[in-house]
Design an enzyme around this catalytic site. Structure first.
Site, PDB file in Angstrom:
ATOM      1  N   SER A  15       0.798  -1.219   0.000  1.00  0.00           N
ATOM      2  CA  SER A  15       0.000   0.000   0.000  1.00  0.00           C
ATOM      3  C   SER A  15       0.833   1.272   0.000  1.00  0.00           C
ATOM      4  O   SER A  15       0.369   2.303  -0.479  1.00  0.00           O
ATOM      5  CB  SER A  15      -0.957  -0.008   1.181  1.00  0.00           C
ATOM      6  OG  SER A  15      -0.248  -0.241   2.378  1.00  0.00           O
ATOM      7  N   HIS A  75      -5.869  -3.481  -1.635  1.00  0.00           N
ATOM      8  CA  HIS A  75      -5.650  -2.457  -2.666  1.00  0.00           C
ATOM      9  C   HIS A  75      -5.765  -3.048  -4.064  1.00  0.00           C
ATOM     10  O   HIS A  75      -5.059  -2.603  -4.980  1.00  0.00           O
ATOM     11  CB  HIS A  75      -4.302  -1.780  -2.481  1.00  0.00           C
ATOM     12  CG  HIS A  75      -4.280  -0.796  -1.359  1.00  0.00           C
ATOM     13  ND1 HIS A  75      -4.848   0.455  -1.456  1.00  0.00           N
ATOM     14  CD2 HIS A  75      -3.790  -0.890  -0.108  1.00  0.00           C
ATOM     15  CE1 HIS A  75      -4.676   1.099  -0.311  1.00  0.00           C
ATOM     16  NE2 HIS A  75      -4.050   0.301   0.526  1.00  0.00           N
ATOM     17  N   LYS A 102     -12.508   0.066   0.628  1.00  0.00           N
ATOM     18  CA  LYS A 102     -11.716   0.789  -0.380  1.00  0.00           C
ATOM     19  C   LYS A 102     -12.517   0.854  -1.684  1.00  0.00           C
ATOM     20  O   LYS A 102     -13.519   1.551  -1.736  1.00  0.00           O
ATOM     21  CB  LYS A 102     -10.332   0.149  -0.494  1.00  0.00           C
ATOM     22  CG  LYS A 102      -9.512   0.489   0.759  1.00  0.00           C
ATOM     23  CD  LYS A 102      -8.143  -0.117   0.820  1.00  0.00           C
ATOM     24  CE  LYS A 102      -7.436   0.367   2.084  1.00  0.00           C
ATOM     25  NZ  LYS A 102      -6.620  -0.632   2.736  1.00  0.00           N
TER      26      LYS A 102
HETATM   27  C1  LIG Z   1      -6.487  -0.950   4.187  1.00  0.00           C
HETATM   28  C2  LIG Z   1      -5.797  -2.232   4.383  1.00  0.00           C
HETATM   29  C3  LIG Z   1      -6.178  -3.111   5.395  1.00  0.00           C
HETATM   30  C4  LIG Z   1      -7.233  -2.763   6.398  1.00  0.00           C
HETATM   31  O1  LIG Z   1      -8.483  -2.708   5.815  1.00  0.00           O
HETATM   32  P1  LIG Z   1      -9.730  -2.249   6.712  1.00  0.00           P
HETATM   33  O2  LIG Z   1     -10.891  -2.943   6.121  1.00  0.00           O
HETATM   34  O3  LIG Z   1      -9.785  -0.773   6.617  1.00  0.00           O
HETATM   35  O4  LIG Z   1      -9.435  -2.698   8.102  1.00  0.00           O
HETATM   36  C5  LIG Z   1      -5.551  -4.343   5.467  1.00  0.00           C
HETATM   37  N1  LIG Z   1      -4.575  -4.680   4.599  1.00  0.00           N
HETATM   38  C6  LIG Z   1      -4.159  -3.839   3.634  1.00  0.00           C
HETATM   39  C7  LIG Z   1      -3.090  -4.262   2.682  1.00  0.00           C
HETATM   40  C8  LIG Z   1      -4.754  -2.587   3.501  1.00  0.00           C
HETATM   41  O5  LIG Z   1      -4.320  -1.749   2.574  1.00  0.00           O
END
Ligand SMILES: *Cc1c(COP(=O)(O)O)cnc(C)c1O
Length: 401
Positions: free
Chosen positions: A186, A214, A245
């Site tokens: 990320s 992502h 996301k």
């Molecule tokens: C955003 C993210 C998470 C966490 O996701 P949430 O649903 O907001 O808890 C976990 N792993 C990765 C790689 C992320 O980018």
């Protein structure tokens, strides 16, 4: 009230601030979107730092689906899933996401953070080994810590070191070996080399777990994720992902895997057993978002997203900025110094561009950056306006000439 404790906390806060590592929370006075309004700023700003890849976060259809689910199913369950907290809409969402990402079954969590915290401990024990990429998301690192399996770590993307780890785990007599990786890292936007990873997994009889937060919704064919992008669909054992996301941006996470794995997680995963069921509004929004992502409209959104991505990349490179290479809509602009990254972000907001400076501990020391993220919601003109602001401030701060 032990004063020394509060003094120590205050000192730590001062240290963070003095090092230029303070992360301020700027307040939005609008919905999430391609542009946002920010408290204290007179004009709307182009938003280049959301995970709103498909631009669905405030799409009226998603908002309406969320409201309709609340009307029909109520505000929430006031129960964990196994007591009296499972509604048809939860089963519908589990079936829908499993089908979309191409797995037998899926299980919902309050967030992908919880999914990652939950997934390792019930499946692996002290006789097993987890081989983990050094840049994996914090929630994978925490999940691995909660599990008794032996831990081995390889440098980000270093496939030779991954193989060394696998050999070491095999020679150490591990019963089961699991490779854990982000599908997309990320902070860098780098896509994991799943083609080599799945080959090595086969060679050493290991499982593969991918966190596709992502990627789900926009990467690979039909947005099915990093495995589709790398041409290795069907070769991943466990997938974790988020609805927070690209898939509407509300919240909620999931694990997708074979039926028996999901069944054991329902029986044993602590963040599932001991935490409230997802709110119906969240399920309704996610279902609608999956419907859009899987459709022909989803294809058009992905086309816009990647057109914006290559436009921004090309023109920022031409302007002399130092970007991390790649194809993903995460495009980090490297400025090295933490205080400079903060100053850059603050000045860009004055120019009507909303971005965030990232510094230690989120990225390594000395690698502070502005992580930009493209969205299908941006028009090409908005992308160009963003680039013009970067050039102006980049020159003023002597980051480009
Ligand atoms: C955003 C993210 C998470 C966490 O996701 P949430 O649903 O907001 O808890 C976990 N792993 C990765 C790689 C992320 O980018």
């Amino acid at each position: 009230m032990p004063a020394h404790f509060y003094q120590r906390i205050a000192d730590e806060l001062s240290d963070i601030e003095d090092a230029g590592l303070w992360k301020p929370e700027r307040v939005l006075t609008s919905m999430q979107g391609a542009t946002v309004s920010v408290a204290g700023h007179p004009c709307d700003a182009i938003n280049l730092c959301g995970n709103n890849y498909l631009g669905l976060a405030s799409d009226p259809r998603i908002v309406e689906a969320s409201i309709a689910a609340t009307r029909h199913w109520g505000a929430g369950l006031a129960s964990v899933r196994f007591i009296c907290g499972t509604q048809e809409i939860h089963k519908e969402l589990e079936a829908s996401i499993a089908d979309y990402v191409g797995f037998e079954e899926a299980i919902l969590f309050a967030a992908a953070f919880d999914a990652n915290a939950a997934v390792f401990e019930p499946l692996l024990g002290e006789d097993d080994a987890i081989v983990s990429d050094s840049l994996n998301h914090a929630s994978i690192i925490d999940g691995v810590r909660l599990c008794k399996a032996r831990r081995l770590r390889f440098a980000n993307g270093d496939m030779d070191q991954l193989e060394q780890n696998l050999r070491q785990a095999r020679e150490g007599g591990a019963r089961t070996i699991l490779i854990a990786t982000d599908g997309v890292f990320s902070m860098d936007g780098a896509i994991a080399n799943l083609s080599v990873i799945t080959d090595l997994a086969e060679k050493y009889d290991a499982l593969v777990m991918v966190d596709d937060c992502h990627a789900t919704g926009f990467l690979g064919e039909k947005g099915r994720g990093s495995a589709a992008f790398c041409g290795v669909e069907g070769r991943i054992d466990i997938l974790t992902g988020t609805f927070g996301k690209a898939l509407g941006g509300a919240m909620g996470g999931f694990v997708a895997a074979r039926r028996e794995v999901v069944s054991l997680l329902r029986q044993r995963a602590r963040p599932y057993l001991f935490s409230n069921a997802l709110a119906p509004s969240v399920c309704g929004a996610a279902l609608q978002a999956i419907g859009i992502a899987a459709s022909a409209e989803g294809d058009a959104l992905r086309e816009r997203l990647f057109a914006n991505t290559s436009r921004f990349r090309r023109r920022m490179e031409q302007a002399g900025f130092s970007l991390l290479p790649g194809q993903h809509p995460i495009i980090p602009v490297i400025v090295h110094d933490a205080a400079r990254a903060q100053a850059f972000a603050a000045a860009l907001l004055q120019e009507g561009v909303f971005v965030t400076g990232f510094s230690y501990p989120v990225v390594p020391k000395g690698q502070a950056r502005i992580r930009t993220q493209m969205s299908a919601g941006h028009s090409p003109e908005q992308v160009d306006t963003g680039i013009a602001a970067f050039r102006k401030i980049g020159k003023a701060l002597e980051i480009v000439s």
